[in-house]
Design an enzyme around this catalytic site. Structure first.
Site, mmCIF file in Angstrom:
data_model
loop_
_atom_site.group_PDB
_atom_site.id
_atom_site.type_symbol
_atom_site.label_atom_id
_atom_site.label_comp_id
_atom_site.label_asym_id
_atom_site.label_seq_id
_atom_site.Cartn_x
_atom_site.Cartn_y
_atom_site.Cartn_z
ATOM 1 C CE LYS A 43 -2.929 -2.545 3.158
ATOM 2 N NZ LYS A 43 -3.341 -2.595 4.567
ATOM 3 N N GLY A 44 2.127 1.096 0.381
ATOM 4 C CA GLY A 44 2.994 2.251 0.609
ATOM 5 C C GLY A 44 3.195 3.137 -0.603
ATOM 6 C CD GLU A 99 7.365 -0.056 -2.177
ATOM 7 O OE1 GLU A 99 6.320 0.622 -2.045
ATOM 8 O OE2 GLU A 99 7.496 -1.178 -1.675
ATOM 9 C CG ASP A 100 6.708 2.694 0.756
ATOM 10 O OD1 ASP A 100 7.436 1.825 0.221
ATOM 11 O OD2 ASP A 100 5.971 2.443 1.722
ATOM 12 C CG ASP A 103 14.932 -1.087 4.876
ATOM 13 O OD1 ASP A 103 16.139 -1.281 5.016
ATOM 14 O OD2 ASP A 103 14.164 -1.001 5.849
ATOM 15 C CB VAL A 153 10.800 7.316 8.110
ATOM 16 C CG1 VAL A 153 12.132 7.881 8.582
ATOM 17 C CG2 VAL A 153 10.979 6.524 6.818
ATOM 18 C CG ASP A 159 2.492 0.722 7.465
ATOM 19 O OD1 ASP A 159 3.367 0.476 6.607
ATOM 20 O OD2 ASP A 159 2.021 -0.137 8.228
ATOM 21 N NE ARG A 165 -0.572 1.879 4.815
ATOM 22 C CZ ARG A 165 0.446 1.049 4.576
ATOM 23 N NH1 ARG A 165 1.509 1.473 3.940
ATOM 24 N NH2 ARG A 165 0.402 -0.211 4.972
HETATM 25 P P1 IMP Z 1 12.957 -3.861 1.626
HETATM 26 O O1 IMP Z 1 12.426 -5.117 1.000
HETATM 27 O O2 IMP Z 1 13.892 -4.154 2.770
HETATM 28 O O3 IMP Z 1 13.555 -2.892 0.650
HETATM 29 O O4 IMP Z 1 11.765 -3.174 2.368
HETATM 30 C C1 IMP Z 1 10.746 -2.682 1.707
HETATM 31 C C2 IMP Z 1 9.498 -2.544 2.511
HETATM 32 O O5 IMP Z 1 9.719 -2.474 3.941
HETATM 33 C C3 IMP Z 1 8.901 -1.227 2.121
HETATM 34 O O6 IMP Z 1 8.040 -1.397 1.034
HETATM 35 C C4 IMP Z 1 8.190 -0.799 3.360
HETATM 36 O O7 IMP Z 1 6.872 -1.338 3.357
HETATM 37 C C5 IMP Z 1 8.948 -1.433 4.487
HETATM 38 N N1 IMP Z 1 9.843 -0.448 5.109
HETATM 39 C C6 IMP Z 1 11.180 -0.377 5.004
HETATM 40 N N2 IMP Z 1 11.662 0.650 5.710
HETATM 41 C C7 IMP Z 1 10.583 1.266 6.267
HETATM 42 C C8 IMP Z 1 10.441 2.418 7.124
HETATM 43 O O8 IMP Z 1 11.391 3.115 7.536
HETATM 44 N N3 IMP Z 1 9.158 2.732 7.471
HETATM 45 C C9 IMP Z 1 8.075 2.023 7.064
HETATM 46 N N4 IMP Z 1 8.169 0.947 6.276
HETATM 47 C C10 IMP Z 1 9.422 0.569 5.882
HETATM 48 MG MG MG Z 2 5.733 -1.019 1.318
#
Ligand code: IMP
Ligand code: MG
Length: 184
Positions: A43-44, A99-100, A103, A153, A159, A165
């Site tokens: 949803k982000g 995407e939001d 990470d 964050v 969220d 959000r």
């Molecule tokens: P990744 O797979 O580690 O890149 O993480 C991606 C997902 O983790 C994102 O789409 C977010 O939903 C969630 N996420 C990562 N960091 C944060 C944060 O600081 N706040 C909220 N959601 C996060």
């Molecule tokens: Mg997300």
């Protein structure tokens, strides 16, 4: 609304607005005359998707995918499951994932690898935020809003426990917020 929960604002509303306009201008230039599909990640990604889509000057379609990652609420496990797939056929088309945040990068990498066999003409990634210190994969993010430090964050799509959000800025939460029950 959530005023007492905010610790500090990392990226304010004005900077986000300017950055989204800048990204939209770049994308509009780069994709002139191309058949573009924006793929928002639920949803982000919906807030950026809505603002970006309206700021683009190239015609495009929009669609959404949803994934869930298992694990603790403020940490990524890297295990990704596809919950909702695209409705549109992307073969031969220029896809931009929206995407939001990136990470570890595992979620977006999983999505790119899922879409690639469908033979789109191209796939690029557009995210508001990136945490470069924790990136685990060799992921190319062509359209990036801001690098932020490795802190959790919320806001502008992001969220904590499905809340925050709708904040128009990106912020950290006060530590006591994490102790509360999901119902509170
Ligand atoms: P990744 O797979 O580690 O890149 O993480 C991606 C997902 O983790 C994102 O789409 C977010 O939903 C969630 N996420 C990562 N960091 C944060 C944060 O600081 N706040 C909220 N959601 C996060
Ligand atoms: Mg997300």
């Amino acid at each position: 609304m959530y005023e007492g929960d905010i610790e500090s604002v990392l990226v304010d509303e004005r900077r986000i607005r300017d950055k989204v306009a800048e990204l939209a201008a770049r994308i509009s230039r780069d994709y002139e005359g191309r058949d573009v599909v924006l793929v928002g990640i639920l949803k982000g990604g919906v807030i950026l998707m809505a603002d970006l889509s309206r700021a683009l000057t190239v015609p495009h379609q929009v669609d959404f995918m949803a994934v869930s990652s298992y694990g603790a609420s403020t940490e990524t496990t890297g295990v990704v499951r596809l919950l909702k797939d695209l409705g549109l056929d992307i073969q031969g088309r220029h896809v931009i994932l929206v995407e939001d945040i990136v990470d570890s990068g595992l979620t977006v990498e999983y999505l790119v690898e899922t879409l690639r066999p469908r033979r789109p003409a191209s796939i690029e990634v557009c995210v508001l935020l990136m945490k470069p210190d924790v990136l685990q994969v060799d992921l190319k993010v062509k359209y990036k809003g801001f690098d932020i430090p490795n802190v959790f964050v919320v806001g502008y799509g992001l969220d904590y426990a499905e809340r925050y959000r709708n904040l128009p800025f990106v912020a950290t939460l006060r530590p006591e917020v994490y102790g509360r029950s999901a119902a509170g």
